[in-house]
Design a protein around this motif. Structure first.
Motif, short mmCIF file in Angstrom:
data_model
loop_
_atom_site.label_atom_id
_atom_site.label_comp_id
_atom_site.label_asym_id
_atom_site.label_seq_id
_atom_site.Cartn_x
_atom_site.Cartn_y
_atom_site.Cartn_z
N LEU A 59 -7.15 -13.34 1.84
CA LEU A 59 -5.84 -13.74 1.34
C LEU A 59 -5.94 -14.87 0.31
O LEU A 59 -5.10 -14.98 -0.58
CB LEU A 59 -4.95 -14.18 2.50
N ASN A 60 -6.98 -15.70 0.43
CA ASN A 60 -7.17 -16.80 -0.51
C ASN A 60 -8.10 -16.44 -1.66
O ASN A 60 -8.37 -17.30 -2.51
CB ASN A 60 -7.73 -18.02 0.23
N GLY A 105 -9.86 1.30 2.63
CA GLY A 105 -8.89 2.14 3.30
C GLY A 105 -8.27 1.45 4.50
O GLY A 105 -8.68 0.37 4.92
N LYS A 106 -7.26 2.10 5.04
CA LYS A 106 -6.54 1.56 6.19
C LYS A 106 -7.23 1.94 7.47
O LYS A 106 -7.55 3.11 7.70
CB LYS A 106 -5.10 2.06 6.20
N CYS A 144 -4.76 -4.90 4.18
CA CYS A 144 -4.12 -5.42 2.98
C CYS A 144 -3.69 -4.24 2.12
O CYS A 144 -4.55 -3.50 1.62
CB CYS A 144 -5.08 -6.34 2.21
N GLU A 145 -2.39 -4.06 1.96
CA GLU A 145 -1.89 -2.93 1.18
C GLU A 145 -2.17 -3.11 -0.30
O GLU A 145 -2.42 -2.13 -1.01
CB GLU A 145 -0.38 -2.78 1.41
N ALA A 146 -2.14 -4.34 -0.79
CA ALA A 146 -2.34 -4.58 -2.22
C ALA A 146 -3.76 -4.22 -2.65
O ALA A 146 -3.97 -3.70 -3.74
CB ALA A 146 -2.04 -6.03 -2.56
N CYS A 147 -4.74 -4.50 -1.79
CA CYS A 147 -6.15 -4.26 -2.13
C CYS A 147 -6.73 -3.04 -1.43
O CYS A 147 -7.87 -2.66 -1.71
CB CYS A 147 -6.99 -5.49 -1.80
N VAL A 155 -5.05 -11.67 -7.77
CA VAL A 155 -4.83 -10.84 -8.95
C VAL A 155 -4.06 -9.58 -8.58
O VAL A 155 -3.16 -9.13 -9.30
CB VAL A 155 -6.18 -10.49 -9.60
N ALA A 156 -4.40 -8.99 -7.42
CA ALA A 156 -3.73 -7.76 -6.99
C ALA A 156 -2.26 -7.99 -6.67
O ALA A 156 -1.44 -7.08 -6.79
CB ALA A 156 -4.44 -7.17 -5.78
N THR A 157 -1.90 -9.19 -6.26
CA THR A 157 -0.51 -9.51 -5.92
C THR A 157 0.23 -10.18 -7.07
O THR A 157 1.33 -10.71 -6.87
CB THR A 157 -0.47 -10.42 -4.68
N GLY A 158 -0.37 -10.20 -8.26
CA GLY A 158 0.32 -10.73 -9.43
C GLY A 158 0.35 -12.24 -9.51
O GLY A 158 1.35 -12.82 -9.95
#
Length: 237
Positions: A117-118, A93-94, A100-103, A124-127
């Motif tokens: 980030l790495n 959660g935030k 990180c919004e993607a995860c 995978v979450a960011t494509g």
């Protein structure tokens, strides 16, 4: 989207309600359940093998590449944020920190944020895939040419003539001499202060010893003259 079905019933207070295709949504539910069962099976297999499960990579995922911009760690510095009351528990959660919004994860320090980030989970979450695109000969030549231009610009910006270098060297040496001279002066002052203190202590001790010796001589003279109490006055104030 399912087609909207209109009721053929004449009149009535429920004729305006939207009708749903039950078979279509039942098929979607079965598809979702089958996907969840397959994912659960993969998770169990990964757990049994002592590995971490990652969602399968999409077919249109991009290969990872070098980061082209710096990570801004000071984006929220000296700012106030409204976060949920349960944001301080765990990472989900935030909350207050790097979000990180993607995860949908929040990290409290920059090291964990960069590691995330790495990580494969974020990629995978960011494509993106965990594979690196293989560089071609043309890419290598372009990179070498760019590095060459960067080096030439750096050498031009840092070029100094001999006179400026000598002047800078002399200035640094003069500052070093002044610093050492001041340091020696301070050391001499401290040493002199210690010597003066020792001399004052020795003088005070000598005066005290002399007073004691004079008192002993006076007492001896008083005893020889028959005075038991010395030469001091016996008058009471």
């Amino acid at each position: 989207m399912a087609e909207k079905k209109t009721s053929s019933a004449p009149g009535g207070d429920t004729g305006f309600r939207r009708q749903w295709d039950r078979e279509e949504y039942a098929a979607k539910a079965r598809e979702r359940e089958a996907k969840e069962r397959a994912e659960g099976k993969l998770r169990a297999e990964a757990k049994a093998a002592g590995k971490k499960y990652y969602a399968p990579v999409a077919d249109d995922a991009e290969m990872i590449s070098a980061r082209r911009e710096r990570i801004n760690f000071e984006e929220n510095l000296n700012k106030s944020q409204l976060v949920p009351g349960s944001a301080a528990v765990g990472k989900r959660g935030k909350g207050a920190g790097f979000y990180c919004e993607a995860c949908d994860l929040t990290y409290k320090d920059s090291l964990q944020w960069v590691d995330h980030l790495n990580s494969k989970q974020h990629l995978v979450a960011t494509g993106k895939t965990a594979e690196v695109e293989r560089a071609t000969l043309e890419d290598v030549l372009k990179r070498l040419e760019w590095l060459k231009r960067q080096r030439e610009q750096r050498e031009k910006g840092e070029h100094w003539d001999l006179r400026k270098r000598l002047e800078e060297r002399q200035r640094l040496e003069e500052e070093e001499r002044i610093r050492k001279r001041e340091k020696r002066k301070e050391a001499k002052k401290r040493k002199r202060a210690v010597e003066i203190k020792k001399e004052e202590g020795a003088t005070a001790a000598a005066e005290q010893a002399e007073d004691v010796e004079m008192d002993d001589d006076a007492a001896m003279m008083a005893r020889m003259m028959g005075f038991s109490g010395g030469f001091g006055s016996t008058k009471k104030n």
